[in-house]
Each structure stands twice: as structure tokens, then as C-alpha cells.
Write a protein that holds these residues in place. Structure first.
Motif, PDB file in Angstrom:
ATOM      1  N   LEU A 191      45.837  60.022  48.605  1.00 16.86           N
ATOM      2  CA  LEU A 191      44.533  59.420  48.349  1.00 16.86           C
ATOM      3  C   LEU A 191      44.599  58.584  47.080  1.00 16.86           C
ATOM      4  N   ILE A 192      44.109  57.355  47.149  1.00 20.96           N
ATOM      5  CA  ILE A 192      44.087  56.482  45.973  1.00 20.96           C
ATOM      6  C   ILE A 192      42.668  55.960  45.747  1.00 20.96           C
ATOM      7  N   PHE A 193      42.126  56.228  44.580  1.00 21.77           N
ATOM      8  CA  PHE A 193      40.891  55.590  44.147  1.00 21.77           C
ATOM      9  C   PHE A 193      41.294  54.309  43.437  1.00 21.77           C
ATOM     10  N   ALA A 194      40.916  53.170  43.991  1.00 18.84           N
ATOM     11  CA  ALA A 194      41.353  51.887  43.447  1.00 18.84           C
ATOM     12  C   ALA A 194      40.148  51.037  43.068  1.00 18.84           C
ATOM     13  N   PRO A 195      40.332  50.093  42.126  1.00 26.94           N
ATOM     14  CA  PRO A 195      39.211  49.334  41.587  1.00 26.94           C
ATOM     15  C   PRO A 195      38.849  48.064  42.332  1.00 26.94           C
ATOM     16  N   GLY A 196      39.584  47.712  43.376  1.00 23.31           N
ATOM     17  CA  GLY A 196      39.340  46.438  44.040  1.00 23.31           C
ATOM     18  C   GLY A 196      37.950  46.330  44.639  1.00 23.31           C
ATOM     19  N   ASN A 197      37.386  45.126  44.619  1.00 21.28           N
ATOM     20  CA  ASN A 197      36.074  44.931  45.223  1.00 21.28           C
ATOM     21  C   ASN A 197      36.039  43.753  46.193  1.00 21.28           C
ATOM     22  N   GLY A 198      37.140  43.016  46.304  1.00 24.87           N
ATOM     23  CA  GLY A 198      37.199  41.949  47.288  1.00 24.87           C
ATOM     24  C   GLY A 198      36.381  40.723  46.939  1.00 24.87           C
ATOM     25  N   ILE A 199      35.770  40.704  45.761  1.00 20.80           N
ATOM     26  CA  ILE A 199      34.938  39.574  45.360  1.00 20.80           C
ATOM     27  C   ILE A 199      35.669  38.709  44.341  1.00 20.80           C
ATOM     28  N   GLU A 200      36.041  39.322  43.231  1.00 24.28           N
ATOM     29  CA  GLU A 200      36.711  38.584  42.168  1.00 24.28           C
ATOM     30  C   GLU A 200      38.216  38.805  42.278  1.00 24.28           C
ATOM     31  N   PRO A 201      39.003  37.742  42.420  1.00 20.31           N
ATOM     32  CA  PRO A 201      40.450  37.873  42.620  1.00 20.31           C
ATOM     33  C   PRO A 201      41.137  38.718  41.552  1.00 20.31           C
ATOM     34  N   GLU A 202      40.711  38.573  40.295  1.00 20.29           N
ATOM     35  CA  GLU A 202      41.389  39.318  39.239  1.00 20.29           C
ATOM     36  C   GLU A 202      41.183  40.823  39.356  1.00 20.29           C
ATOM     37  N   SER A 203      40.144  41.235  40.068  1.00 25.30           N
ATOM     38  CA  SER A 203      39.896  42.671  40.211  1.00 25.30           C
ATOM     39  C   SER A 203      40.847  43.304  41.208  1.00 25.30           C
ATOM     40  N   ASP A 204      41.502  42.481  42.018  1.00 29.04           N
ATOM     41  CA  ASP A 204      42.423  43.008  43.020  1.00 29.04           C
ATOM     42  C   ASP A 204      43.885  42.830  42.629  1.00 29.04           C
ATOM     43  N   VAL A 205      44.131  42.618  41.353  1.00 27.69           N
ATOM     44  CA  VAL A 205      45.502  42.454  40.864  1.00 27.69           C
ATOM     45  C   VAL A 205      46.343  43.690  41.163  1.00 27.69           C
ATOM     46  N   TRP A 206      45.694  44.855  41.215  1.00 33.62           N
ATOM     47  CA  TRP A 206      46.436  46.091  41.488  1.00 33.62           C
ATOM     48  C   TRP A 206      47.196  46.012  42.808  1.00 33.62           C
ATOM     49  N   LEU A 207      46.694  45.217  43.768  1.00 35.32           N
ATOM     50  CA  LEU A 207      47.358  45.085  45.062  1.00 35.32           C
ATOM     51  C   LEU A 207      48.750  44.481  44.916  1.00 35.32           C
ATOM     52  N   ASN A 208      48.903  43.584  43.926  1.00 33.95           N
ATOM     53  CA  ASN A 208      50.192  42.923  43.723  1.00 33.95           C
ATOM     54  C   ASN A 208      51.273  43.903  43.282  1.00 33.95           C
ATOM     55  N   SER A 209      50.850  45.030  42.718  1.00 36.68           N
ATOM     56  CA  SER A 209      51.825  45.999  42.205  1.00 36.68           C
ATOM     57  C   SER A 209      51.950  47.230  43.097  1.00 36.68           C
ATOM     58  N   LEU A 210      51.218  47.245  44.195  1.00 37.87           N
ATOM     59  CA  LEU A 210      51.192  48.445  45.037  1.00 37.87           C
ATOM     60  C   LEU A 210      52.556  48.796  45.622  1.00 37.87           C
ATOM     61  N   GLN A 211      53.398  47.749  45.841  1.00 36.76           N
ATOM     62  CA  GLN A 211      54.717  48.028  46.420  1.00 36.76           C
ATOM     63  C   GLN A 211      55.573  48.893  45.497  1.00 36.76           C
ATOM     64  N   LEU A 212      55.219  48.960  44.217  1.00 35.91           N
ATOM     65  CA  LEU A 212      55.968  49.809  43.291  1.00 35.91           C
ATOM     66  C   LEU A 212      55.799  51.285  43.618  1.00 35.91           C
ATOM     67  N   LEU A 213      54.787  51.601  44.426  1.00 40.09           N
ATOM     68  CA  LEU A 213      54.530  52.992  44.814  1.00 40.09           C
ATOM     69  C   LEU A 213      55.108  53.318  46.191  1.00 40.09           C
ATOM     70  N   ASP A 214      55.930  52.427  46.730  1.00 40.87           N
ATOM     71  CA  ASP A 214      56.423  52.598  48.102  1.00 40.87           C
ATOM     72  C   ASP A 214      57.021  53.968  48.365  1.00 40.87           C
TER      73      ASP A 214
END
Length: 286
Positions: A191-214
Motif C-alpha cells: 500500500l502506498i499513500f502518494a501525493p499526486g493529484n493529477g492537476i499540477e505536473p510538479e505534484s506528480d514528480v514522485w511518479l518519475n522515481s517510482l521505478q526505484l521501488l521495483d
């Protein structure tokens, strides 16, 4: 404090006053509110809201931690709010955390460091919700009074990373945080609580690093994106996440390992992983 539970004693915003209705009720249309004025006006409203919540403290003898807006780089504002709270509550302002959404993970680390069995929490911050124009409308200052108690078994914080960043675009610390999580998180994060909101691009920066958790996530990992429904709640976000984590049957009865990622105004990033331990395992580990 290792394993813990969160009880929200009072939730107060302009339009809603029940935390369970906020979390599990139907999504309501955005109520228009006068535009954001200034941080000075926001801090004044925080002080007014603090009076409402402080009056509801049931155990004023327990430690009290204040979760406040992310003002660490705005020393004058930070000092103004701190001094105002000290004038109102001179014996209850020893612990102020100006980390916004990331404050809750710092709260748990503080509780464990001080071996608190019970701690009162007051969270105060500006709140925003998505409007029809695809932006965020200021919804006024909201506040939460919560009680965090130690438990014999349950969720406990196994890691805590808080990395300040003055310029989020040039100095993104999230990759290094997630690399550390990937090295230490066992077993698989469910389970991951993540901050993305799909509105402001900078808020979804965490997605760019998600592969580090593969190596510690998979296709079955579930994602909670509170900003989609709740909007931006600042310092309230972290305590709301912990409340949901420790009280929701859908989470407690299903998941055993969770990760919380918080970002606040592109200045603070923090991540914490929580491990569910059965009572038998916990007792045997002592």
C-alpha cells in the motif's frame, strides 16, 4: 512508541466537520471561497482555529505536538505563529513541526524518541480543493485535534526520511529517499499513500522515481491518492493518512506493509514505511 493508533477527536473546516464523512462520504462539489489573501491572514486564521481545538483537549497533561504549515524557509512567519501560540498556551508549545504534509511522520519519530505512550496533536493549515477550471480553490484554514496512543501491536514506523529542498526542480531528493526505502523495505510494499493529484505536473514528480521501488512493489500494490478526493490539506494530510491507515478495516485487515510519501509546496519531501505486526509476533520479539 512503536505500534500506534490514531483517534481524531475533532475535525473542523469551513464546510465539513466529520472526518469519516470527509474520507468515506460522497465527493462534494467545491464551495467557492474568497481568494487566498496572504500568509499573514492564513496564520491569523490558524490562531483562531487553534482556540477552538485546544478547548476540546481531554487530557491537557499529555504532551502536545503542533503540526503546522511548511514555513521552515520563512523564518519571520514561523516565529510569528510560534510566538502567538506561546502567548496563548505558554505551557503547551514545546513541540512545533513546520513541515506541512510531512509533519505526521516527524511526529511519530518524535513520539518514539521521547517514549511517549500518548500524545495530543493539533494540525492547522490552509486547505484547497480542485475546481471546475482544473485549478485549486482556497477553502480556508482547517484544523484537527487527534490523539496518538501506543499499542502492543499494529502499525509502527520503521523508517523516516525528511529531506528539505529549496528548489524542487533543481534539487529533487525523492529518488535518494526511495532508493533507501527500496534497500530496507521488506517484505513487498502492498500500500502506498502518494501525493499526486493529477492537476499540477510538479505534484506528480514522485511518479518519475517510482521505478526505484521495483524490487519492493508489484502489480498488486494499491495506491491511495488522497489529494484526488480530499484536495490539498497541508499539515492535516499526514494525520488524516495515519488515521485511515490505523482505522480503516479495508486497510487493517488486508495490508501488512505500507509506504507514505508526502510533499508540501515543493519544499519538503518525506517518506516513511510502516510495518503491520501481529500481536503474537510482536510479543515474541520482545
Amino acid at each position: 512508541m512503536k505500534a500506534f493508533n490514531v483517534a481524531i477527536e475533532s475535525f473542523s473546516s469551513l464546510h465539513e466537520h466529520d472526518i469519516d464523512e470527509l474520507l468515506y462520504g460522497e465527493t462534494r462539489s467545491v464551495n467557492e471561497h474568497p481568494r487566498w489573501q496572504s500568509w499573514d491572514a492564513c496564520l491569523y486564521d490558524c490562531i483562531i482555529k487553534s482556540k477552538e481545538l485546544f478547548a476540546k483537549l481531554k487530557d491537557p497533561q499529555a504532551p502536545l505536538v503542533w503540526l503546522l504549515p511548511a514555513l521552515a524557509y520563512q523564518d519571520e512567519l514561523k516565529q510569528l505563529l510560534t510566538n502567538s501560540l506561546k502567548q496563548l498556551y505558554p505551557e503547551h508549545v514545546s513541540h512545533t513541526l513546520f513541515y506541512g504534509a510531512a509533519g505526521a511522520t516527524a511526529l511519530l519519530a518524535l513520539a518514539r524518541k521521547n517514549a511517549w505512550q500518548k500524545v495530543n496533536v493539533i494540525a492547522l493549515d490552509a486547505t484547497f480543493k480542485v475546481n471546475k477550471q482544473g485549478g485549486f480553490s482556497f477553502q480556508g484554514v482547517a484544523g484537527i485535534l487527534a490523539v496518538v496512543k501506543a499499542k502492543k501491536a499494529g502499525w509502527m514506523q520503521t523508517s523516516h526520511h525528511l529531506a528539505p529542498s529549496i528548489d524542487f526542480a533543481k534539487h529533487d531528493q525523492l529518488p535518494s529517499i526511495l532508493e533507501k526505502i527500496a534497500q530496507t523495505a521488506q517484505p513487498t510494499i502492498e500500500l502506498i499513500f502518494a501525493p499526486g493529484n493529477g492537476i499540477e505536473p510538479e505534484s506528480d514528480v514522485w511518479l518519475n522515481s517510482l521505478q526505484l521501488l521495483d524490487q519492493v512493489i508489484n502489480e498488486h500494490t494499491h495506491y491511495e491518492l488522497p489529494n484526488y478526493k480530499l484536495g490539498k490539506m497541508g499539515a492535516l494530510e499526514g494525520i488524516v493518512n495515519l488515521y485511515q491507515l490505523t482505522t480503516s478495516p479495508a486497510i487493517v485487515e488486508r495490508y501488512t506493509h505500507a509506504l507514505v510519501i508526502s510533499q508540501e509546496q515543493a519544499k519538503y519531501q518525506a517518506a516513511a514505511s510502516y510495518l503491520w505486526i501481529s500481536e503474537e509476533v510482536h510479543n515474541n520479539a520482545k
